[in-house]
Scaffold this motif. Structure first.
Motif, PDB file in Angstrom:
ATOM      1  N   SER A 275      53.832  44.633 -11.995  1.00  0.00           N
ATOM      2  CA  SER A 275      53.882  44.498 -13.482  1.00  0.00           C
ATOM      3  C   SER A 275      54.727  45.650 -13.901  1.00  0.00           C
ATOM      4  O   SER A 275      54.681  46.712 -13.331  1.00  0.00           O
ATOM      5  CB  SER A 275      52.671  44.649 -13.955  1.00  0.00           C
ATOM      6  OG  SER A 275      52.515  44.757 -15.452  1.00  0.00           O
ATOM      7  N   ARG A 276      55.501  45.326 -15.365  1.00  0.00           N
ATOM      8  CA  ARG A 276      56.515  46.220 -15.642  1.00  0.00           C
ATOM      9  C   ARG A 276      55.613  46.893 -16.459  1.00  0.00           C
ATOM     10  O   ARG A 276      56.148  48.281 -16.944  1.00  0.00           O
ATOM     11  CB  ARG A 276      57.279  45.479 -16.435  1.00  0.00           C
ATOM     12  CG  ARG A 276      58.739  45.035 -15.672  1.00  0.00           C
ATOM     13  CD  ARG A 276      59.591  44.096 -16.585  1.00  0.00           C
ATOM     14  NE  ARG A 276      59.426  44.058 -18.151  1.00  0.00           N
ATOM     15  CZ  ARG A 276      60.175  44.563 -19.046  1.00  0.00           C
ATOM     16  NH1 ARG A 276      61.259  45.558 -18.622  1.00  0.00           N
ATOM     17  NH2 ARG A 276      59.910  44.702 -20.224  1.00  0.00           N
ATOM     18  N   ARG A 589      64.964  45.871 -13.689  1.00  0.00           N
ATOM     19  CA  ARG A 589      64.114  45.241 -14.286  1.00  0.00           C
ATOM     20  C   ARG A 589      62.804  46.099 -14.914  1.00  0.00           C
ATOM     21  O   ARG A 589      62.364  45.447 -16.088  1.00  0.00           O
ATOM     22  CB  ARG A 589      63.311  44.287 -13.287  1.00  0.00           C
ATOM     23  CG  ARG A 589      62.314  43.047 -13.793  1.00  0.00           C
ATOM     24  CD  ARG A 589      61.836  42.621 -12.603  1.00  0.00           C
ATOM     25  NE  ARG A 589      60.869  43.661 -12.300  1.00  0.00           N
ATOM     26  CZ  ARG A 589      59.256  43.759 -12.240  1.00  0.00           C
ATOM     27  NH1 ARG A 589      58.883  42.297 -12.781  1.00  0.00           N
ATOM     28  NH2 ARG A 589      58.681  44.541 -11.758  1.00  0.00           N
ATOM     29  N   TYR A 590      62.822  47.274 -14.598  1.00  0.00           N
ATOM     30  CA  TYR A 590      61.790  48.172 -15.243  1.00  0.00           C
ATOM     31  C   TYR A 590      62.166  48.358 -16.613  1.00  0.00           C
ATOM     32  O   TYR A 590      61.297  48.780 -17.369  1.00  0.00           O
ATOM     33  CB  TYR A 590      61.801  49.441 -14.461  1.00  0.00           C
ATOM     34  CG  TYR A 590      60.497  49.439 -13.341  1.00  0.00           C
ATOM     35  CD1 TYR A 590      59.141  49.701 -13.856  1.00  0.00           C
ATOM     36  CD2 TYR A 590      60.573  48.886 -12.039  1.00  0.00           C
ATOM     37  CE1 TYR A 590      58.269  49.720 -13.129  1.00  0.00           C
ATOM     38  CE2 TYR A 590      59.472  48.572 -11.240  1.00  0.00           C
ATOM     39  CZ  TYR A 590      58.244  49.259 -11.794  1.00  0.00           C
ATOM     40  OH  TYR A 590      57.132  49.120 -11.096  1.00  0.00           O
ATOM     41  N   VAL A 591      63.587  48.681 -16.873  1.00  0.00           N
ATOM     42  CA  VAL A 591      64.060  49.162 -18.034  1.00  0.00           C
ATOM     43  C   VAL A 591      64.165  47.980 -19.326  1.00  0.00           C
ATOM     44  O   VAL A 591      64.179  48.217 -20.075  1.00  0.00           O
ATOM     45  CB  VAL A 591      65.334  50.050 -17.688  1.00  0.00           C
ATOM     46  CG1 VAL A 591      65.677  50.872 -18.959  1.00  0.00           C
ATOM     47  CG2 VAL A 591      65.219  50.758 -16.629  1.00  0.00           C
ATOM     48  N   THR A 613      62.873  37.303 -13.341  1.00  0.00           N
ATOM     49  CA  THR A 613      62.481  37.556 -12.103  1.00  0.00           C
ATOM     50  C   THR A 613      61.660  36.816 -11.555  1.00  0.00           C
ATOM     51  O   THR A 613      61.466  36.497 -10.267  1.00  0.00           O
ATOM     52  CB  THR A 613      62.141  39.088 -11.983  1.00  0.00           C
ATOM     53  OG1 THR A 613      61.367  39.354 -13.228  1.00  0.00           O
ATOM     54  CG2 THR A 613      63.299  39.999 -12.000  1.00  0.00           C
ATOM     55  N   LEU A 614      60.789  36.074 -12.444  1.00  0.00           N
ATOM     56  CA  LEU A 614      59.853  35.280 -11.752  1.00  0.00           C
ATOM     57  C   LEU A 614      60.239  33.754 -11.642  1.00  0.00           C
ATOM     58  O   LEU A 614      59.558  33.123 -10.775  1.00  0.00           O
ATOM     59  CB  LEU A 614      58.437  35.426 -12.640  1.00  0.00           C
ATOM     60  CG  LEU A 614      57.627  36.760 -12.458  1.00  0.00           C
ATOM     61  CD1 LEU A 614      56.568  36.603 -13.383  1.00  0.00           C
ATOM     62  CD2 LEU A 614      57.700  37.280 -11.101  1.00  0.00           C
ATOM     63  N   PRO A 715      49.593  43.737 -10.030  1.00  0.00           N
ATOM     64  CA  PRO A 715      50.164  45.350 -10.220  1.00  0.00           C
ATOM     65  C   PRO A 715      49.898  46.026  -8.893  1.00  0.00           C
ATOM     66  O   PRO A 715      48.893  46.455  -8.825  1.00  0.00           O
ATOM     67  CB  PRO A 715      49.410  45.734 -11.495  1.00  0.00           C
ATOM     68  CG  PRO A 715      48.189  45.055 -11.584  1.00  0.00           C
ATOM     69  CD  PRO A 715      48.632  43.607 -10.983  1.00  0.00           C
ATOM     70  N   LEU A 716      50.769  46.173  -8.108  1.00  0.00           N
ATOM     71  CA  LEU A 716      50.616  46.795  -6.900  1.00  0.00           C
ATOM     72  C   LEU A 716      50.195  48.251  -6.852  1.00  0.00           C
ATOM     73  O   LEU A 716      49.599  48.738  -5.855  1.00  0.00           O
ATOM     74  CB  LEU A 716      51.991  46.520  -5.977  1.00  0.00           C
ATOM     75  CG  LEU A 716      52.378  45.138  -5.587  1.00  0.00           C
ATOM     76  CD1 LEU A 716      53.783  44.794  -5.153  1.00  0.00           C
ATOM     77  CD2 LEU A 716      51.265  44.746  -4.644  1.00  0.00           C
TER      78      LEU A 716
END
Lengths: 725, 272
Positions: A275-276, A589-591, A613-614, A715-716
């Motif tokens: 999850s971001r 992707r995080y930003v 991304t999904l 969320p890993l």
């Protein structure tokens, strides 16, 4: 594809044993303990990963294995047992017999490891020096066989080519073929994919896995990329400050790290499928200087769990198949989860008043025009003709070919693509560094491609840039205080030395640096700190848009996380818009709020970060996503992999119609009746049922990321640390 | 940091030896009135004497003391080097920066540098002597002119390298003016190559002075100069070999000294 336990039967049979290896460099500034008391075994037919950040000693370990350490370096202690002999003690003549035959090496940079003036065939046959004499014809035949093995098409024809006719990926295949020439027992691959694009990296990792499986060659894979480890390695050894802090089977190490450094590294690594919402957890501080003597645990100063005992050398705990050096887990207990990431502290918040906050709720609804609108942008470079005919027409390289997009206020747009796709050229064109050939760049209602003089300076205050390599982006002869003061002086933003100094102090606090260090020069800082300075310099003029060109690509994972978090934080607090250019989808992707994917100068897909991304629509995005190795062996094992064939076509001569058709898994090369892809260029069209998404493909949505990927959206960070053994 | 590389360069054994040689030579020149009881111009009837206590290096064909002439000759070389090299370096540096900034000037200046390099120092010297007459000023002008294209080219290539680095791009993006970019950013980062060239140019200045005076278009007689003394000695090589040895050794030492300095600095500053 997975071969985690494929060699369980022979697991107890080490082919290479390293015991207590210490390599030191005696330099003018003291002794650098690059490798300190390193022990590990490589078993027949396994792939062992050696991971660590830059300066952790992994490459020196590799060089030591082949006894290739040169002055002023020296192997001070330890044994490297191979075929019953100690490599450390062998004479040069005996070593020559082992190098290439028993142990061979693949280097990081395939561009400089091949001799540019020797034919590929000759270079491979030169590497063949078996015990029995071979005739030229036999050697040639063997070279063809080797090239076929590593997946070079038309090997017999390509023997006569010189290295410059091969792409980076193909050259790395040649290097691997050469390493295989004498059927070695062990191949040491030192960052073999770091210089390559992610789709090519996937190909090379596949070649290595094939060799490992088919020939039973053991591979020592040295890398900084935990995703690569998760994808390819049976076992992993984690290096920090010249020591191996933990080694274990890959699945165990990722599921239940027993050394806090491993745990921290996993938490700092950006993932595609997590999850971001969770911030990356950077490892605060810096690795110790290896020129200083380290007593106790080398990681203690950055460790969340450090306590008094850590001042002493931690014991090595052997637990089943794994080994780790840590006081905390010496009892056999797993590590507790990492505490949540703390904010940067109060000193950074003070500045917000001084900066304009421009969060405009209307901007998302389309009532307010976007901050930046790019229309049909073309950036063309003239390339001198290579023809001998002096009247031959010059050629044009369309680095950016008809790109349109918008960036809203306070929005971050990611721009991803492989090298040569034109993403950097696009960023530089926005900044006015590259001239715009045709098209418009409308910033805040003004076309900035048409500006000059006074107005150009105005635009420069609105648009700023963060560079890839912070060392080269800072003037080495200027203190960072002067570097930060310069934009203030040039634009007349501060009056008087006192005001300038005060503002420089504010800026440094904003990016989490101590204002007291303003009198230092760039070389006195670490990479992450330098990047903070570059960001602060960009922010000095209160810009509205920050273009980050590969801003984290040159940094180690732990520092990368620091900079990513800083950018996200600044963006939220200052209401900045950002264009975040990168090749690494996971970190982009995080930003980013939205992501654009570029291929050969054109945008092929655009969409909200999460959706893109999904549920990618364009086959290129799908392939790109599946090529990115995820730092999670469970996902990697179950994931469907789409291997893109071939290399990027030359942007000088792009394919007709859809530019991706030559590599497309659902294009005319793989499906019947796809003539449309050849004749008609697809436009960037909205995707039905997916608001905000656009794709440039006649058959958008036909290819999807199947199975495992879509289901494992958990969320890993949270789950990982809690898995009990 | 800015000068740590320079300091490291100066501390290299090679540079140290060079500096010592040059320092000794320059000191000898400066102390000439103290060291030599004779004036370099005083003629006497004791022509072409061998080494003696009164004349430690002997006398020349006009009975002038050779020690005095060699020592005062060093002064000429020092004057030439001190005036001519900064002159040539500044002109070359300015033109080099100009040529790196504009394509049209650039091409024009590059070609004129080529043209100037096509003249050997001696031919250049003859040209200058023809225009402004022989003498020390001619030597100074010649040495300066010869240095212009050398510094020009080095500056141009150093500036071009620095301009392509990200910090120069960053300065441009920040709206820093071209002049400020050049003076504040590019020049301080290009100076290493110029320092190395300057040391090399010093040895060249000694060499050119010697060559010009040797062929008779340099320092005007009866003024002492190493080159002129060397030229005169040639005629008496058979009779008094000592005559030619002293100026020869001093010229060689000066050239060697400056070359060693340049070499040492080069290793520390440029070969990273």
């Amino acid at each position: 594809m997975t071969h985690l336990n494929a060699h369980a039967g022979t697991a107890a049979d080490p082919v290479l044993q390293v015991q207590g290896l210490s390599t030191r460099f005696h330099t003018g500034r003291g002794t650098v303990r690059a490798v300190e008391n390193v022990s590990f075994d490589v078993r027949r037919g396994e792939t062992l990963g050696l991971v660590g950040e830059s300066g952790s000693g992994k490459s020196v370990t590799a060089m030591s294995l082949l006894n290739l350490v040169r002055e002023p370096g020296n192997i001070e202690a330890g044994h490297i047992l191979f075929r019953g002999k100690d490599i450390v003690a062998l004479s040069n003549k005996e070593l020559r017999g082992i190098r290439g035959n028993g142990l061979s090496m693949v280097f990081q940079d395939p561009m400089s490891s091949l001799n540019p003036i020797m034919r590929i065939g000759d270079q491979i046959t030169e590497a063949i020096h078996g015990k029995e004499r071979t005739t030229a014809a036999q050697a040639r035949e063997r070279a063809v066989k080797l090239m076929k093995l590593v997946g070079i098409p038309d090997p017999a024809l390509r023997l006569a080519d010189y290295p410059h006719r091969f792409s980076g990926g193909m050259r790395q295949r040649v290097m691997i073929a050469m390493a295989l020439a004498n059927e070695p027992d062990v191949i040491v691959a030192d960052e073999p994919t770091t210089a390559l694009d992610v789709t090519v990296q996937a190909q090379i990792l596949d070649v290595l896995a094939d060799i490992n499986r088919q020939l039973g060659t053991a591979i020592i894979l040295i890398t900084h990329n935990l995703g690569v480890v998760a994808r390819s390695c049976d076992r992993v050894a984690v290096m920090y400050a010249g020591r191996i802090v933990e080694q274990a089977r890959t699945a165990d190490l990722f599921a239940d790290p027993r050394h806090p450094y491993t745990q921290a590294l996993l938490a700092a690594t950006p993932r595609l499928l997590a999850s971001r919402a969770h911030a990356l957890m950077p490892i605060e501080g810096q690795p110790p200087n290896l020129a200083d003597a380290i007593t106790g645990c080398a990681f203690a100063q950055r460790c969340h769990f450090a306590h008094a005992a850590c001042q002493e050398q931690p014991p090595t705990t052997q637990l089943d198949d794994r080994r780790f050096d840590c006081w905390k887990t010496a009892s056999g207990e797993p590590l507790p989860p990492l505490p949540r990431h703390r904010s940067q502290g109060p000193e950074a918040v003070a500045l917000v008043r001084a900066m304009p906050v421009a969060e405009d709720p209307q901007s998302r609804t389309g009532l307010v025009p976007p901050l930046l609108e790019v229309r049909d942008l073309v950036v063309r470079f003239n390339v001198p003709s290579t023809s001998l005919n002096p009247f031959a027409p010059g050629r044009h390289l369309h680095a950016v070919d008809g790109v349109s997009f918008t960036i809203d206020r306070a929005e971050t747009v990611g721009l991803v693509g492989e090298s040569g796709c034109g993403k950097s050229s696009l960023g530089k064109a926005l900044m006015g560094i590259n001239p715009v050939t045709t098209g418009q760049v409308v910033f805040d209602g003004k076309d900035v491609t048409q500006l000059s003089g006074e107005q150009r300076q105005w635009v420069r205050r609105q648009l700023q840039m963060v560079f890839q390599d912070p060392m080269s982006a800072l003037n080495p002869r200027m203190t960072i205080g002067d570097a930060l003061a310069e934009p203030l002086i040039v634009h007349g933003l501060c009056k008087g030395a006192a005001q300038v100094q005060a503002r420089v102090g504010e800026l440094m606090q904003l990016v989490g640096l101590d204002p007291a260090v303003a009198t230092r020069y760039p070389h006195e800082f670490s990479g992450g700190q330098r990047q903070r300075v570059v960001i602060a310099r960009g922010l000095a003029v209160n810009p509205k848009l920050l273009v980050c060109d590969e801003a984290v690509a040159a940094l180690d994972v732990s520092l990368q996380a620091q900079v990513i978090n800083l950018l996200k934080d600044l963006q939220a607090r200052l209401g900045l818009s950002m264009l975040f250019i990168g090749h690494d989808l996971a970190s982009v992707r995080y930003v980013s709020d939205r992501i654009l994917v570029m291929y050969l100068g054109q945008v092929v897909e655009e969409g909200p970060a999460e959706t893109l991304t999904l549920q990618p629509q364009h086959p290129y995005t799908v392939s790109l996503l599946s090529a990115v190795p995820e730092p999670d062996p469970v996902t990697e094992a179950s994931r469907q992999r789409i291997m893109l064939g071939g290399d990027l076509p030359s942007p000088l001569d792009p394919p007709s119609g859809c530019r991706f058709r030559t590599r497309c898994p659902v294009g005319p090369l793989h499906r019947e009746g796809r003539e449309r892809c050849v004749s008609e260029q697809p436009a960037l069209m909205p995707v039905a049922g997916s608001p905000g998404s656009k794709a440039a493909c006649h058959f958008a949505g036909e290819m999807t990321l199947a199975g495992a990927t879509a289901t494992r959206v958990i969320p890993l960070h949270e789950s990982k640390e809690l898995i009990p053994t | 940091m800015p000068d740590s590389a320079l300091r490291r360069g100066l501390r290299r054994p090679r540079t140290m030896i060079g500096l010592c040689i040059v320092a000794v030579c320059v000191l000898l020149g400066l102390l000439a009135p103290v060291l030599s009881p004779h004036s370099p111009m005083d003629q006497s009837f004791d022509a072409l004497q061998r080494l003696s206590l009164a004349h430690p290096l002997g006398t020349d064909e006009l009975g002038r003391d050779l020690l005095a002439r060699v020592l005062y000759g060093i002064r000429v070389d020092v004057v030439v080097a001190v005036f001519a090299i900064p002159l040539g370096a500044i002109a070359g540096c300015a033109l080099g920066m100009l040529s790196a900034n504009n394509r049209w000037y650039g091409t024009l200046l590059q070609r004129s540098f080529d043209l100037m390099l096509a003249f050997t120092a001696l031919v250049m010297g003859m040209l200058v002597a023809a225009l402004i007459g022989t003498g020390t000023p001619a030597v100074v002008v010649t040495v300066a002119l010869v240095n212009v294209p050398l510094f020009g080219r080095i500056t141009r290539s150093a500036v071009m390298t620095q301009l392509s680095r990200d910090y120069a791009v960053a300065a441009e993006v920040l709206g820093v003016s071209r002049g400020r970019l050049m003076l504040r950013h590019i020049l301080p980062n290009s100076v290493d190559a110029l320092i190395v060239q300057a040391a090399l140019s010093f040895s060249m200045a000694v060499f050119i002075e010697g060559a010009m005076s040797f062929v008779g278009i340099g320092v005007r007689p009866p003024n002492p100069s190493l080159g002129a003394t060397l030229k005169a000695s040639i005629n008496f090589l058979g009779q008094t070999p000592a005559y030619s040895i002293a100026p020869m050794v001093v010229v060689t030492l000066l050239v060697l000294g400056f070359t060693l300095i340049s070499d040492g600095l080069n290793q520390a500053l440029l070969k990273r």
